[in-house]
Design a protein around this motif. Structure first.
Motif, mmCIF file in Angstrom:
data_model
loop_
_atom_site.group_PDB
_atom_site.id
_atom_site.type_symbol
_atom_site.label_atom_id
_atom_site.label_comp_id
_atom_site.label_asym_id
_atom_site.label_seq_id
_atom_site.Cartn_x
_atom_site.Cartn_y
_atom_site.Cartn_z
ATOM 1 N N THR A 95 0.834 -1.205 0.000
ATOM 2 C CA THR A 95 0.000 0.000 0.000
ATOM 3 C C THR A 95 0.867 1.254 0.000
ATOM 4 O O THR A 95 0.466 2.307 -0.509
ATOM 5 C CB THR A 95 -0.945 -0.008 1.206
ATOM 6 N N GLY A 96 2.073 1.138 0.561
ATOM 7 C CA GLY A 96 3.001 2.255 0.582
ATOM 8 C C GLY A 96 3.443 2.707 -0.795
ATOM 9 O O GLY A 96 4.026 3.788 -0.942
ATOM 10 N N ALA A 97 3.142 1.937 -1.824
ATOM 11 C CA ALA A 97 3.486 2.342 -3.189
ATOM 12 C C ALA A 97 2.696 3.572 -3.619
ATOM 13 O O ALA A 97 3.145 4.339 -4.481
ATOM 14 C CB ALA A 97 3.234 1.191 -4.163
ATOM 15 N N VAL A 98 1.496 3.761 -3.038
ATOM 16 C CA VAL A 98 0.676 4.920 -3.417
ATOM 17 C C VAL A 98 0.544 5.934 -2.284
ATOM 18 O O VAL A 98 0.334 7.119 -2.531
ATOM 19 C CB VAL A 98 -0.731 4.487 -3.909
ATOM 20 N N VAL A 99 0.652 5.483 -1.043
ATOM 21 C CA VAL A 99 0.685 6.379 0.120
ATOM 22 C C VAL A 99 1.888 5.934 0.946
ATOM 23 O O VAL A 99 1.793 5.009 1.745
ATOM 24 C CB VAL A 99 -0.614 6.309 0.949
ATOM 25 N N LYS A 100 3.025 6.564 0.713
ATOM 26 C CA LYS A 100 4.273 6.041 1.281
ATOM 27 C C LYS A 100 4.303 6.039 2.798
ATOM 28 O O LYS A 100 5.047 5.264 3.402
ATOM 29 C CB LYS A 100 5.475 6.798 0.721
ATOM 30 N N GLU A 101 3.447 6.860 3.420
ATOM 31 C CA GLU A 101 3.423 6.880 4.880
ATOM 32 C C GLU A 101 2.944 5.569 5.486
ATOM 33 O O GLU A 101 3.145 5.321 6.677
ATOM 34 C CB GLU A 101 2.552 8.045 5.371
ATOM 35 N N PHE A 102 2.314 4.685 4.678
ATOM 36 C CA PHE A 102 1.957 3.356 5.183
ATOM 37 C C PHE A 102 3.204 2.593 5.617
ATOM 38 O O PHE A 102 3.127 1.726 6.491
ATOM 39 C CB PHE A 102 1.204 2.552 4.116
#
Length: 332
Positions: A95-102
């Protein structure tokens, strides 16, 4: 005819139920993941499907696609984002690929217990992460889990930081994992999971790290002698819905799916933790198992802290600040 309060209440309930039923349409949801049936994440999907079927009066059918039937995590993530697949549960890392803060959740040695993670992810920080998904074509219904990762190797038990030196360890293809394990003195090598058993068997790799249940189900005990309990990384598993699909749903359908995901999530996390305890016990009969001392874990946290700070510096400062504040509260 005069109606008493009880009769009025029943009439209102019947009217509300009828109205709600009209808001629920016949639908089929493809819910994919990469885990085999019998895994606690698979059982979470099955629990979700049962709840949705019951609460929709059988109108909404959730079809589970386990064991990478629909592709690997990245493929299913893209398919859900594009609306080809309705739902997926996968790692926060992907998921961090689109929201890196994940990938703040991938920072090593952040948590000691599952309850700390629950407090963090069910609070303001978890909600802040999920609120960033709609702009990326996704809706987050909450966090399930793969659980805490442990360290195994074929050379020696890990009782000090020095015991890690020079070990060739397979890591998931994640820059934070690679740099963190390098900071601990190992030689980290990104490798796809299907290749791992053979690499351990041939001694091309000395070590790997995974939750107890994965080490057991993948039979790594056949090719690894030592299991050192570190709880070094907790793998959260966001439950994602395609926004294209979500936008077609009525308010009643959305609430039904959200409530079912929340209830199934509580069931799945408990099952995951119970499974972890049982898997460790079974592995103790197959491997040499040791708990890494707390002072050693603290030193490992110190060594990997610069890596975490490096990645955090490229994230949204407000979200990093919220993460740190909420993590401090969770630890207390």
């Amino acid at each position: 005819m005069r109606m008493n309060k009880h009769t009025v209440a029943l009439a209102l309930l019947a009217a509300w139920t009828a109205a709600t039923a009209q808001d629920i349409q016949e639908r089929v949801i493809k819910f994919g993941h990469v885990n085999p049936q019998g895994h606690h994440l698979s059982m979470g999907v099955q629990k979700f499907a049962e709840l949705v079927a019951a609460r929709s009066g059988g109108k909404i059918t959730v079809k589970e696609f386990a064991a990478s039937t629909l592709g690997g995590e990245q493929q299913q993530f893209s398919a859900t984002q594009g609306g080809v697949q309705e739902m997926v549960v996968l790692s926060a890392t992907v998921t961090g690929a689109v929201v890196k803060e994940f990938t703040l959740l991938d920072i090593p040695f952040s948590f000691a217990r599952g309850e700390q993670v629950d407090t963090l992810l069910q609070g303001p920080f978890g909600q802040a992460l999920l609120q960033r998904l709609p702009d990326k074509g996704l809706i987050g219904l909450g966090f399930w889990e793969a659980g805490f990762r442990q360290f195994t190797n074929s050379r020696r038990p890990i009782q000090t930081v020095e015991d890690l030196k020079g070990l060739k360890v397979r890591v998931i293809p994640n820059p934070m994992f690679v740099e963190s394990f390098a900071a601990l003195g190992t030689n980290p090598v990104p490798m796809a999971f299907p290749e791992l058993y053979g690499a351990l068997e041939s001694r091309a790799m000395d070590a790997q790290e995974n939750p107890f249940a994965i080490t057991l189900s993948a039979k790594f005990y056949e090719v690894q002698k030592y299991l050192s309990v570190t709880n070094h990384v907790y793998t959260a598993s966001p439950v994602l819905v395609s926004k294209r699909f979500w936008d077609k749903l009525s308010a009643a359908e959305r609430k039904l799916l959200q409530d079912a995901a929340t209830e199934a999530g509580a069931y799945q996390r408990k099952l995951s933790r119970d499974t972890s305890v049982a898997a460790r016990k079974e592995l103790e009969g197959k491997m040499q198992v040791n708990d890494v001392p707390a002072p050693v874990l603290a030193r490992m946290r110190e060594l990997t802290a610069p890596v975490a700070d490096k990645f955090a510096a490229s994230y949204d400062p407000a979200l990093v600040k919220l993460y740190r504040e909420e993590l401090d509260k969770a630890r207390k």
